[in-house]
Motif scaffolding. Structure first.
Motif, mmCIF file in Angstrom:
data_model
loop_
_atom_site.group_PDB
_atom_site.id
_atom_site.type_symbol
_atom_site.label_atom_id
_atom_site.label_comp_id
_atom_site.label_asym_id
_atom_site.label_seq_id
_atom_site.Cartn_x
_atom_site.Cartn_y
_atom_site.Cartn_z
ATOM 1 N N ARG A 1 0.735 -1.260 -0.142
ATOM 2 C CA ARG A 1 0.075 -0.007 0.132
ATOM 3 C C ARG A 1 0.944 1.339 -0.104
ATOM 4 N N GLY A 2 0.553 2.094 -0.869
ATOM 5 C CA GLY A 2 1.338 3.265 -0.926
ATOM 6 C C GLY A 2 2.694 3.279 -1.510
ATOM 7 N N HIS A 3 3.010 2.012 -2.219
ATOM 8 C CA HIS A 3 4.443 1.892 -3.022
ATOM 9 C C HIS A 3 4.105 1.919 -4.559
ATOM 10 N N HIS A 4 4.906 2.645 -5.153
ATOM 11 C CA HIS A 4 4.736 3.010 -6.533
ATOM 12 C C HIS A 4 6.055 2.433 -7.005
ATOM 13 N N PRO A 5 6.011 1.790 -7.987
ATOM 14 C CA PRO A 5 7.344 1.141 -8.575
ATOM 15 C C PRO A 5 7.991 2.440 -9.251
ATOM 16 N N GLU A 6 9.111 2.384 -9.278
ATOM 17 C CA GLU A 6 10.150 3.587 -9.892
ATOM 18 C C GLU A 6 10.441 3.214 -11.121
ATOM 19 N N PRO A 7 10.632 4.041 -12.105
ATOM 20 C CA PRO A 7 11.050 3.873 -13.405
ATOM 21 C C PRO A 7 12.478 3.360 -13.496
ATOM 22 N N PRO A 8 12.846 2.839 -14.592
ATOM 23 C CA PRO A 8 14.078 1.816 -14.312
ATOM 24 C C PRO A 8 15.237 3.006 -14.297
ATOM 25 N N GLU A 9 15.133 4.186 -14.584
ATOM 26 C CA GLU A 9 16.196 5.259 -14.332
ATOM 27 C C GLU A 9 16.200 6.032 -13.138
ATOM 28 N N SER A 10 15.394 5.631 -12.062
ATOM 29 C CA SER A 10 15.213 6.224 -10.767
ATOM 30 C C SER A 10 16.539 5.847 -10.247
ATOM 31 N N PRO A 11 17.001 6.688 -9.345
ATOM 32 C CA PRO A 11 18.164 6.507 -8.356
ATOM 33 C C PRO A 11 18.167 5.311 -7.677
ATOM 34 N N HIS A 12 17.120 5.084 -7.074
ATOM 35 C CA HIS A 12 17.097 3.588 -6.433
ATOM 36 C C HIS A 12 17.319 2.540 -7.136
ATOM 37 N N ALA A 13 16.458 2.753 -8.358
ATOM 38 C CA ALA A 13 16.623 1.365 -9.349
ATOM 39 C C ALA A 13 18.074 1.067 -9.793
ATOM 40 N N THR A 14 18.871 2.115 -9.938
ATOM 41 C CA THR A 14 20.228 2.179 -10.473
ATOM 42 C C THR A 14 21.190 1.583 -9.218
ATOM 43 N N GLY A 15 20.743 1.522 -8.001
ATOM 44 C CA GLY A 15 21.710 1.300 -6.951
ATOM 45 C C GLY A 15 22.449 2.525 -6.562
ATOM 46 N N ALA A 16 22.150 3.784 -6.755
ATOM 47 C CA ALA A 16 22.718 5.104 -6.588
ATOM 48 C C ALA A 16 22.159 5.721 -5.398
ATOM 49 N N ALA A 17 20.896 5.183 -4.990
ATOM 50 C CA ALA A 17 20.209 5.961 -3.838
ATOM 51 C C ALA A 17 19.977 5.174 -2.686
ATOM 52 N N VAL A 18 19.826 5.573 -1.439
ATOM 53 C CA VAL A 18 19.321 4.502 -0.400
ATOM 54 C C VAL A 18 18.410 5.540 0.431
ATOM 55 N N ASP A 19 17.340 4.810 1.099
ATOM 56 C CA ASP A 19 16.592 5.488 1.797
ATOM 57 C C ASP A 19 17.083 4.923 3.562
ATOM 58 N N LEU A 20 17.521 5.745 4.319
ATOM 59 C CA LEU A 20 18.070 4.910 5.464
ATOM 60 C C LEU A 20 17.822 6.046 6.870
ATOM 61 N N THR A 21 18.089 5.415 7.850
ATOM 62 C CA THR A 21 18.020 6.162 9.337
ATOM 63 C C THR A 21 19.159 5.548 10.118
ATOM 64 N N LEU A 22 19.043 6.186 11.114
ATOM 65 C CA LEU A 22 20.196 5.656 12.171
ATOM 66 C C LEU A 22 19.511 4.576 13.045
ATOM 67 N N CYS A 23 20.415 3.769 13.706
ATOM 68 C CA CYS A 23 19.902 2.961 14.539
ATOM 69 C C CYS A 23 21.115 2.442 15.617
ATOM 70 N N THR A 24 20.755 1.994 16.739
ATOM 71 C CA THR A 24 21.664 1.679 17.701
ATOM 72 C C THR A 24 22.464 0.380 17.307
ATOM 73 N N ALA A 25 23.488 -0.094 18.024
ATOM 74 C CA ALA A 25 24.363 -1.301 17.544
ATOM 75 C C ALA A 25 23.432 -2.368 17.729
ATOM 76 N N GLU A 26 22.210 -2.478 18.400
ATOM 77 C CA GLU A 26 21.358 -3.658 18.327
ATOM 78 C C GLU A 26 20.283 -3.614 17.286
ATOM 79 N N GLY A 27 20.414 -2.371 16.284
ATOM 80 C CA GLY A 27 19.323 -2.255 15.314
ATOM 81 C C GLY A 27 18.242 -1.687 15.443
ATOM 82 N N VAL A 28 18.260 -0.821 16.691
ATOM 83 C CA VAL A 28 16.787 -0.144 16.892
ATOM 84 C C VAL A 28 17.144 1.152 16.402
ATOM 85 N N PRO A 29 15.921 1.602 15.683
ATOM 86 C CA PRO A 29 15.949 2.988 15.107
ATOM 87 C C PRO A 29 16.034 4.115 16.024
#
Length: 112
Positions: free
Chosen positions: A3-31
Protein backbone atom coordinates in the motif's frame (compact mmCIF):
# COMPACT_ATOMS: atom_id res chain seq x y z
CA UNK A 1 2.14 -4.29 -4.25
CA UNK A 2 2.53 -2.68 -0.85
CA UNK A 3 0.00 0.00 0.00
CA UNK A 4 1.36 3.39 -0.99
CA UNK A 5 4.29 1.90 -2.91
CA UNK A 6 4.73 3.02 -6.49
CA UNK A 7 7.25 1.20 -8.68
CA UNK A 8 10.02 3.48 -9.84
CA UNK A 9 11.01 3.89 -13.48
CA UNK A 10 14.21 2.03 -14.42
CA UNK A 11 16.25 5.25 -14.49
CA UNK A 12 15.30 6.25 -10.93
CA UNK A 13 18.18 6.60 -8.46
CA UNK A 14 16.98 3.68 -6.33
CA UNK A 15 16.65 1.37 -9.32
CA UNK A 16 20.20 2.13 -10.46
CA UNK A 17 21.68 1.37 -7.05
CA UNK A 18 22.80 4.97 -6.55
CA UNK A 19 20.34 5.99 -3.82
CA UNK A 20 19.27 4.72 -0.45
CA UNK A 21 16.63 5.61 2.10
CA UNK A 22 18.08 5.12 5.55
CA UNK A 23 18.00 6.09 9.18
CA UNK A 24 20.26 5.77 12.20
CA UNK A 25 20.09 2.76 14.50
CA UNK A 26 21.69 1.61 17.71
CA UNK A 27 24.26 -1.20 17.63
CA UNK A 28 21.32 -3.53 18.36
CA UNK A 29 19.42 -2.30 15.28
CA UNK A 30 16.86 -0.18 17.11
CA UNK A 31 16.01 2.91 15.00
CA UNK A 32 16.89 6.25 16.59
CA UNK A 33 14.33 9.05 16.61
CA UNK A 34 14.84 11.56 13.77
CA UNK A 35 11.49 13.33 13.74
CA UNK A 36 9.50 10.91 11.59
CA UNK A 37 9.74 7.22 10.86
CA UNK A 38 11.44 5.88 7.75
CA UNK A 39 8.09 5.60 5.98
CA UNK A 40 6.77 8.95 7.29
CA UNK A 41 5.48 10.03 3.89
CA UNK A 42 3.04 12.67 5.12
CA UNK A 43 4.98 13.96 8.13
CA UNK A 44 5.56 17.72 8.30
CA UNK A 45 9.05 16.78 9.48
CA UNK A 46 9.85 14.87 6.27
CA UNK A 47 11.89 17.55 4.45
CA UNK A 48 15.55 17.59 5.43
CA UNK A 49 15.49 21.24 6.46
CA UNK A 50 12.16 21.02 8.31
CA UNK A 51 12.56 21.83 11.95
CA UNK A 52 12.84 18.66 13.97
CA UNK A 53 10.06 18.19 16.52
CA UNK A 54 12.51 18.01 19.43
CA UNK A 55 16.23 18.35 20.28
CA UNK A 56 16.88 14.58 20.15
CA UNK A 57 15.57 14.34 16.58
CA UNK A 58 17.59 17.42 15.57
CA UNK A 59 20.78 15.94 17.03
CA UNK A 60 20.25 12.57 15.32
CA UNK A 61 19.53 14.20 11.96
CA UNK A 62 22.74 16.17 12.36
CA UNK A 63 24.70 12.96 12.96
CA UNK A 64 23.16 11.37 9.86
CA UNK A 65 23.78 14.45 7.71
CA UNK A 66 27.43 14.75 8.77
CA UNK A 67 28.19 11.04 8.30
CA UNK A 68 26.63 10.87 4.85
CA UNK A 69 28.12 14.16 3.65
CA UNK A 70 31.63 13.18 4.75
CA UNK A 71 31.19 9.93 2.78
CA UNK A 72 30.37 11.93 -0.38
CA UNK A 73 26.62 11.37 -0.50
CA UNK A 74 24.17 14.18 -1.20
CA UNK A 75 20.71 14.51 0.26
CA UNK A 76 17.52 14.98 -1.71
CA UNK A 77 16.10 17.85 0.37
CA UNK A 78 12.45 16.84 0.01
CA UNK A 79 13.03 13.93 2.39
CA UNK A 80 15.61 13.54 5.19
CA UNK A 81 16.14 9.82 4.60
CA UNK A 82 17.08 9.92 0.87
CA UNK A 83 20.81 9.97 0.08
CA UNK A 84 22.54 9.34 -3.22
CA UNK A 85 25.96 8.94 -4.73
CA UNK A 86 26.64 8.63 -8.43
CA UNK A 87 23.18 9.29 -9.89
CA UNK A 88 22.15 12.18 -12.15
CA UNK A 89 21.04 14.38 -9.25
CA UNK A 90 24.36 13.78 -7.45
CA UNK A 91 26.28 14.70 -10.62
CA UNK A 92 24.27 17.91 -11.01
CA UNK A 93 24.67 19.00 -7.38
CA UNK A 94 28.37 18.16 -7.18
CA UNK A 95 29.23 19.55 -10.62
CA UNK A 96 30.45 16.15 -11.79
CA UNK A 97 30.28 15.83 -15.57
CA UNK A 98 28.69 12.36 -15.64
CA UNK A 99 26.66 10.17 -13.33
CA UNK A 100 28.34 6.95 -12.24
CA UNK A 101 25.13 4.92 -12.39
CA UNK A 102 22.28 4.71 -14.85
CA UNK A 103 19.76 2.28 -16.31
CA UNK A 104 20.97 -0.93 -17.92
CA UNK A 105 19.17 -2.82 -20.71
CA UNK A 106 19.92 -6.48 -20.96
CA UNK A 107 22.95 -8.25 -19.55
CA UNK A 108 25.88 -5.85 -19.43
CA UNK A 109 24.47 -3.34 -21.95
CA UNK A 110 23.89 0.26 -20.92
CA UNK A 111 20.86 2.03 -22.27
CA UNK A 112 21.09 5.26 -24.15
Amino acid sequence: MARGHHPEPPESPHATGAAVDLTLCTAEGVPLWVGSDLQGVWSPHRPTEASAPDPVAAENRGHLRRAMTVAGFINYPVVWRHWSYGDRYWACVTGTRFACYGPVRGPGRRSG
